[in-house]
Design an enzyme around this catalytic site. Structure first.
Site, PDB file in Angstrom:
ATOM      1  N   SER A  18      -8.523  10.500 -22.737  1.00  0.00           N
ATOM      2  CA  SER A  18      -9.281  11.834 -22.373  1.00  0.00           C
ATOM      3  C   SER A  18      -9.084  12.869 -23.404  1.00  0.00           C
ATOM      4  CB  SER A  18      -8.919  12.726 -21.097  1.00  0.00           C
ATOM      5  OG  SER A  18      -7.500  12.897 -21.098  1.00  0.00           O
ATOM      6  N   HIS A 105       4.686   6.027 -27.801  1.00  0.00           N
ATOM      7  CA  HIS A 105       5.701   5.477 -28.449  1.00  0.00           C
ATOM      8  C   HIS A 105       6.347   6.370 -29.494  1.00  0.00           C
ATOM      9  CE1 HIS A 105       7.645   2.298 -31.049  1.00  0.00           C
ATOM     10  NE2 HIS A 105       7.027   2.877 -31.991  1.00  0.00           N
ATOM     11  N   LEU A 107       7.554   7.334 -32.762  1.00  0.00           N
ATOM     12  CA  LEU A 107       7.379   6.866 -34.104  1.00  0.00           C
ATOM     13  C   LEU A 107       8.534   7.423 -35.088  1.00  0.00           C
ATOM     14  CD1 LEU A 107       3.597   7.589 -34.589  1.00  0.00           C
ATOM     15  CD2 LEU A 107       4.799   5.133 -34.726  1.00  0.00           C
ATOM     16  N   HIS A 124       2.179  17.321 -26.712  1.00  0.00           N
ATOM     17  CA  HIS A 124       3.234  17.020 -25.768  1.00  0.00           C
ATOM     18  C   HIS A 124       3.093  17.934 -24.623  1.00  0.00           C
ATOM     19  CE1 HIS A 124       7.223  15.821 -24.333  1.00  0.00           C
ATOM     20  NE2 HIS A 124       7.672  16.958 -24.295  1.00  0.00           N
ATOM     21  N   ASP A 164       9.580  15.658 -30.585  1.00  0.00           N
ATOM     22  CA  ASP A 164       9.065  16.849 -29.912  1.00  0.00           C
ATOM     23  C   ASP A 164       9.651  18.320 -30.247  1.00  0.00           C
ATOM     24  OD1 ASP A 164       7.259  15.178 -28.615  1.00  0.00           O
ATOM     25  OD2 ASP A 164       8.830  15.106 -27.146  1.00  0.00           O
ATOM     26  N   GLU A 193      -4.936  20.723 -22.084  1.00  0.00           N
ATOM     27  CA  GLU A 193      -4.703  19.788 -23.129  1.00  0.00           C
ATOM     28  C   GLU A 193      -5.588  19.651 -23.868  1.00  0.00           C
ATOM     29  OE1 GLU A 193      -0.806  16.843 -21.900  1.00  0.00           O
ATOM     30  OE2 GLU A 193      -2.940  16.189 -21.261  1.00  0.00           O
TER      31      GLU A 193
END
Length: 207
Positions: A18, A105, A107, A124, A164, A193
């Site tokens: 989305s 995932h 990275l 995030h 993050d 978002e």
């Protein structure tokens, strides 16, 4: 060397896409002028976002690479080798920016070291310094119910080695309303978002 062509974006996804759709809809509009999504990469074969890319007005090339099948096919290789393989696919598309839009995932150095000067940003669903890592929405909702926090939100941030913890580019608060179910909060947060991912992408590209 200055380029007059569109700025090239690679988007990494894991699910419904989305947030990817928000970027597809925004490319070459005043929100994201002179921008082209040149590749969508998923680590899940069934991710609906791959269909969104294929069904775009100008179909977007897609790629798929999942960690467990990769490691099974390459005995002796590690998670870092998988990250490096993802980086190679991304680099082949010659991006000006990499956007992690629901990429589930973390990275590591195998990816970041190979991206060099290419900026990488991530969406995030938490405010800076709060609820790093997975299940951030559920953790924030639970903390609110316990009276531990008064507000939640989302951010688009630069990706660095610490999960993050990169510089926030866009931060938006999303209030949790008393008595509302998790699903209602989640739905409102996702709508924020979609706006933030476009704004963060534009800011990272300087457009």
């Amino acid at each position: 060397m200055a380029s007059t062509g569109p700025r090239r974006i690679v988007v990494l996804i894991s699910g419904s896409g989305s947030n990817l759709q928000a970027l597809i809809d925004a490319q070459n509009t005043p929100a994201l002028p002179n921008v082209q999504i040149v590749l969508v990469l998923s680590n899940r074969k069934a991710a609906y976002g791959l269909q969104r890319a294929a069904q775009a007005q100008l179909p977007i090339p897609t790629a798929y690479l999942a960690m467990q099948p990769y490691l099974k096919a390459h005995p002796g290789e590690t998670r870092d080798d998988y990250d490096a393989a993802v980086a190679e696919i991304v680099r082949e598309a010659r991006p000006d920016l990499v956007v992690l839009a629901g990429w589930m995932h973390v990275l590591g150095n195998g990816f970041l070291d190979r991206m060099g000067e290419v900026p990488v940003i991530n969406l995030h669903p938490a405010l800076p310094g709060a609820f790093d890592g997975t299940h951030a929405i559920e953790r924030a909702f639970e903390a609110y119910q316990k009276g531990e926090i008064e507000r939640a939100g989302i951010m688009v941030h630069r990706v660095i080695r610490e999960v993050d913890r990169g510089e926030p580019l866009i931060v938006k608060e999303v209030p949790i309303e008393k008595g509302e179910p998790l699903e209602a909060f989640e739905e409102r947060l996702h709508k924020v978002e979609w706006q933030a991912i476009v704004e963060g992408t534009a800011k990272a590209l300087g457009v």
